[in-house]
Design an enzyme around this catalytic site. Structure first.
Site, PDB file in Angstrom:
ATOM      1  N   HIS B 181      56.940 104.026  62.206  1.00 49.85           N
ATOM      2  CA  HIS B 181      57.888 105.142  62.236  1.00 49.85           C
ATOM      3  C   HIS B 181      57.408 106.323  61.413  1.00 49.85           C
ATOM      4  CE1 HIS B 181      61.171 103.342  64.544  1.00 49.85           C
ATOM      5  NE2 HIS B 181      60.853 102.201  63.970  1.00 49.85           N
ATOM      6  N   ASP B 241      60.305  98.364  59.472  1.00 47.71           N
ATOM      7  CA  ASP B 241      60.688  97.787  60.763  1.00 47.71           C
ATOM      8  C   ASP B 241      59.728  98.182  61.871  1.00 47.71           C
ATOM      9  OD1 ASP B 241      62.775 100.235  62.254  1.00 47.71           O
ATOM     10  OD2 ASP B 241      61.636 100.458  60.400  1.00 47.71           O
ATOM     11  N   GLU B 242      59.749  97.397  62.918  1.00 50.76           N
ATOM     12  CA  GLU B 242      59.074  97.704  64.188  1.00 50.76           C
ATOM     13  C   GLU B 242      57.660  98.233  64.013  1.00 50.76           C
ATOM     14  OE1 GLU B 242      62.663  98.866  67.123  1.00 50.76           O
ATOM     15  OE2 GLU B 242      62.185 100.420  65.651  1.00 50.76           O
ATOM     16  N   VAL B 243      56.815  97.501  63.298  1.00 56.23           N
ATOM     17  CA  VAL B 243      55.433  97.946  63.161  1.00 56.23           C
ATOM     18  C   VAL B 243      54.657  97.456  64.377  1.00 56.23           C
ATOM     19  CG1 VAL B 243      53.392  97.984  61.700  1.00 56.23           C
ATOM     20  CG2 VAL B 243      55.660  97.764  60.671  1.00 56.23           C
TER      21      VAL B 243
END
EC number: 3.2.1.52
Lengths: 543, 392
Positions: B181, B241-243
């Site tokens: 992100h 998050d969400e790597v």
């Protein structure tokens, strides 16, 4: 490529190239404003606006558009919107005068340079576009009349120096063309107002392109309604379907029956006075928008009973009235006396040729419980088929409204329950299940239809749901060519159960824009990626 | 006259009594927000241990005051003893997907106070834009904001938000989400993000923060030094998050590093490597941290007082996650059933209301580790034109 064409051939070439467009297109498109003329064969040099024009993205996409790379500059201090010499409209046409001022404001409103007046400015870097001439071609331009289903909304726009020309058969086409012209004008990185040389030939695919607002579930202040009419004009919508009263409240202040709103409105200040209604109608008219009011009966009428005792059917439990009421009572003569007087008022207050009479979702249980109604059913020989009673009622209302020379629009149940409609009654298809079949049935029976079923925008959902509204193809139903012609258009509906002034605008727009393009633009304008690019620009412009 | 309600003597004062002094501090996770309110004939008393409780009590008092049809203000005799069930009651706003002007943030803080929320989780930067004006790294917003002149939060804007929140008993917890992100960080911090490769060549596309470079950790140290000083709350949300591992996998230098470190093909280990160093940096700055659940799921070594933010939305999954997180001894924050950006038709407030945060399998000690939850208003489809009616 298109660029080479423009530069090599110049203005003459541009116009010559345009003559290649079948003259038929020009004559039929402009003269008759045919409800749903298809675009005709597009010559090879017409192209998608969004591809050619870096700025100035158009929504809805015109039927036929040609742009060149050559740009013209506009000076806010000098640029004017004027009546062309050969126009049948002139300074006395206040509708166009107001539109000129409005569109000037939209284009240059935020620019400081507009206040500098007509002092001579430096030599422009690019050729200057100094004015847009509007030429109305019909002998009677329509400045002081109301738009109607058969109005011509076609226009032809040529943008080239020194003056752009907007030709339309009637003023309604000029309004559409002004909107398009304002979308073509864009600012470059240096704050200059530019427009690309263009030629546009445009007309709507469908003649009835509406938005339904519900001012009964939640009262909508005048400002909200007027702002919505502005947004409609940005998207070339031309019908405001005003679902003005319903079960929950009766905000319409009636002259003949003031008790209806006195007792039926949410409160004494949450009403629409005759002056409010006139304001809405005129504000709409200046934008080429028809106002079709809906007074939905016999169901959806709880609020009517507060101010009109004896109108609604008293419900019974056994032999006793329960104290609650059902739909309008179809068995009493007083009902029709009331409706005769009421619709006389409505017919004179609302100038449109059509009134929407509703007729949806009639719950028969109260009728079934009422002894007088049961007696009436026997006398009429309806047996236990209450749909026949509903049809009996509706037919009488249709007659009443017809006698005032108004056409009627009804929800699909009226047709489904086999009431006898007038030949020009319009049926609005709203039930989502198998709506294509319903369109077949309605048009197969020879009636005009308006499609709302896939466009209930009150049903919000997460993400880019505009795409599903955009992807609807209204003519995807089994039927002959004749039948397809009877689909006169559609409406995006924003029912008010969860909508009021605090959230109406962001909920309705720009989602309704998807419906606007579907109803105006050509059938083959379906590319979602291109639509996305144009819609994102259009949305920011609308703000 | 006989049927009129008996009016008490007109109330002229609400006395506010606070037992612990201190009006100039910031609210924290441990702040006491309890209060007692007594409205009786001749006296109205609001007593609280701290000013934060007084703020809650004032809100309640204001809700008790009614107005009758003659326009007279009145209040019923009342006795209230009140305190929050959970100490962390937050709202997340996302100012990266769409910039939110200051007035939208301040208005949100007002409405949070009406509803006794006490944490503003400011998801301030993300992939699409970097509106936070950093004094250590001004290029981040200059190159990463949607418009560096207009769509930024200056230092004074940030101070305004923090103080406006403080006056309402609301903590401001900023989130600088890494290593994923972070696309908007790239233009203003060349060399920070991982260059992705396609067929042995850099593709021109970038991925998450590059975890193998020393410069990365120098940058992160300086940035969080600034963030720690600017934001007074003890906690910072570090994201995590969400790597997406695709870019890391494509980069030969990173693959080489993976070999060196003995991580094999397990990129979660690389993610952990980064996160652990980040947590160390933030700890040494004297701050606590909150992380999204992936950090826990991917078995990163975190300090015992880390708060794990549970957000993944599958119903069974989040309850299981709450059980796992608390069983492992960590504090938990619940957001999964409260993603308010996921609008739907009708009275969907009921679904949010029906959620019982402690409805998961666990012993009372575990349940005690749930410090609260947050309603999230992600910004993909939200800006100032629709934030307020969508959220409230």
């Amino acid at each position: 490529g298109p660029g080479a064409m423009g530069r090599a051939m110049g203005l003459a070439g541009l116009l010559l190239g345009l003559v290649l467009v079948p003259a038929v297109l020009l004559s039929t498109g402009l003269r008759h404003g045919a409800p749903r003329a298809e675009a005709g064969p597009a010559p090879a040099d017409w192209e998608l606006a969004a591809d050619a024009v870096p700025g100035g993205s158009l929504w809805p996409l015109p039927q036929a558009l040609r742009t060149g790379p050559r740009r013209l500059q506009l000076a806010p201090g000098r640029f004017q919107l004027v009546h062309g010499a050969r126009s049948s409209a002139g300074a006395g046409c206040s509708l166009l005068q107001d539109a000129f001022r409005r569109y000037y404001e939209y284009m240059f409103g935020h620019s400081r340079r507009r206040r500098w007046g007509r002092r001579p400015l430096g030599a422009p870097a690019l050729p200057e576009l100094s004015e847009l001439q509007v030429v109305i071609e019909a002998a009677d331009p329509g400045c002081d009349s109301y738009p109607h289903l058969g109005s011509s909304e076609a226009y032809h726009l040529t943008v080239t120096e020194p003056a752009a020309i907007l030709k339309a058969y009637e003023v309604w086409g000029a309004l559409r063309g002004l909107e398009t012209f304002s979308q073509l004008v864009h600012e470059d990185d240096y704050g200059s107002f530019l427009v690309n040389e263009s030629e546009i030939n445009d007309f709507p695919r469908f003649a009835h392109r509406g938005i339904l607002l519900d001012s009964s579930r939640h009262y909508l202040p005048l400002k909200t309604i007027l702002t919505n009419l502005d947004a409609m004009a940005f998207n070339k919508f031309n019908v405001f379907h005003w679902h003005i009263v319903d079960d929950q409240s009766f905000p319409y202040q009636s002259v003949y029956f003031p008790e209806l709103s006195d007792k039926g409105a949410y409160s004494c200040n949450l009403i629409y006075t005759p002056a409010d209604v006139r304001l809405v109608i005129e504000y709409a008219r200046s934008r080429g928008i028809r106002v079709i009011p809906e007074f939905d009966t016999p169901g959806h009428t709880q609020s009517w009973g507060k101010g009109q005792k004896g109108l609604l059917t008293p419900c019974y439990s056994g032999k006793q009235p329960t104290g609650s009421f059902g739909p309008v009572n179809p068995a009493w003569n007083t009902t029709y006396d009331f409706m005769t007087k009421f619709f006389k008022e409505i017919s004179s207050v609302f100038p449109d040729a059509y009134i929407h009479l509703g007729g949806d979702e009639v719950d028969f249980s109260c009728w079934k419980s009422n002894p007088e109604v049961k007696e009436f059913m026997k006398k009429q020989g309806f047996g236990i088929d209450y749909a026949k009673l509903e049809s009996y009622y509706i037919q009488k209302i249709l007659d009443i409204v017809s006698s005032y020379n108004k056409g009627q629009v009804v929800w699909q149940e009226v047709f489904d329950h086999k009431a006898q409609l007038k030949p020009d009654t319009v049926v609005q298809v709203w039930k989502a299940n198998y709506y294509a079949n319903e369109l077949s049935s309605v048009t197969g029976a020879g009636f005009s239809a308006v499609l709302a079923a896939p466009w209930y925008l009150d049903y919000i959902s997460y993400g880019q749901d505009w795409k599903k509204y955009y992807s609807v193809e209204p003519l995807n139903f089994p039927g002959s060519e004749e039948q397809k012609k009877l689909l006169i258009g559609g409406e995006a509906c924003l029912w008010g159960e969860f909508v009021d002034a605090t959230n109406l605008t962001p909920r309705l727009w720009p989602r309704a824009s998807a419906v606007g393009e579907r109803l105006w633009s050509s059938r083959n304008v379906t590319n979602l990626e291109d639509a996305y690019k144009r819609l994102t620009s259009h949305r920011c412009r609308m703000l | 006259a006989g049927n009129e309600p008996s009016w008490g003597t007109p109330c002229t004062q609400l006395l506010v009594y606070i037992s612990t002094p201190g009006c100039d501090g910031f609210p924290s996770l441990d702040s006491k927000e309890s209060y007692k309110l007594i409205v009786s004939e001749g006296s109205m008393l609001l007593s609280a241990e701290t000013i934060w409780g007084a703020l809650r009590g004032l809100e309640t008092f204001s809700q008790l005051v009614g107005r009758d049809e003659n326009g007279t203000y009145y209040i019923n005799e009342t006795e209230i003893v009140d305190f929050p069930r959970f100490p962390h009651r937050g709202l997340l706003l996302d100012t990266s997907r769409h910039y939110l002007p200051l007035r939208a943030i301040l208005e949100t803080l007002d409405v949070m106070a009406y509803n006794k929320f006490n944490v503003f989780h400011w998801h301030i930067v993300d992939d699409p834009s970097f509106p936070y004006e950093s004094s250590a790294f001004p290029e981040l917003s200059r190159k990463g904001a949607f418009n560096a002149m207009t769509h930024v939060y200056t230092a004074s804007d940030v101070r305004t938000v923090i103080e406006y929140a403080r006056l309402r008993g609301i903590r401001v917890i900023p989130e600088f989400d890494t290593p994923g992100h972070t696309l908007s960080w790239g233009p203003g911090a060349p060399g920070l993000l991982t260059p992705c490769y396609v067929a042995q060549q850099p593709s021109g596309i970038y991925g998450p923060i590059n975890p193998i470079l020393n410069s990365t950790y120098q940058f992160v140290t300086s940035l969080f030094q600034e963030v720690s000083a600017v934001f007074p709350d003890f906690f910072i949300h570090l994201g995590g998050d969400e790597v997406d591992f695709t870019c890391w996998r494509s980069n030969p230098k990173i693959r080489a590093f993976m070999q060196e470190m003995g991580f094999g093909e397990d990129y979660k280990k690389l993610e952990s490597f980064y996160i652990q160093r980040l947590l160390g940096i933030v700890s040494s700055l004297g701050k606590g941290y909150i992380v999204w659940q992936e950090v826990f799921d991917n078995e990163v070594k975190v300090k015992p007082d880390t708060i794990i933010h549970v957000w993944k939305e599958n119903v069974m999954q989040y309850k299981q996650e709450m059980a796992n997180v608390t069983r492992a001894g960590y504090h938990a924050l619940l957001s999964a059933p409260w993603y308010l950006n996921r609008i739907s038709y009708g009275q969907d407030w009921m679904e949010a209301y029906k959620v019982e945060p402690l409805d998961f399998r666990g012993v009372p000690e575990q349940k005690a580790l749930v410090i609260g939850g947050e309603a999230c208003m992600w910004g993909e489809f939200v800006d100032v034109t629709n934030l307020t009616p969508r959220l409230w």
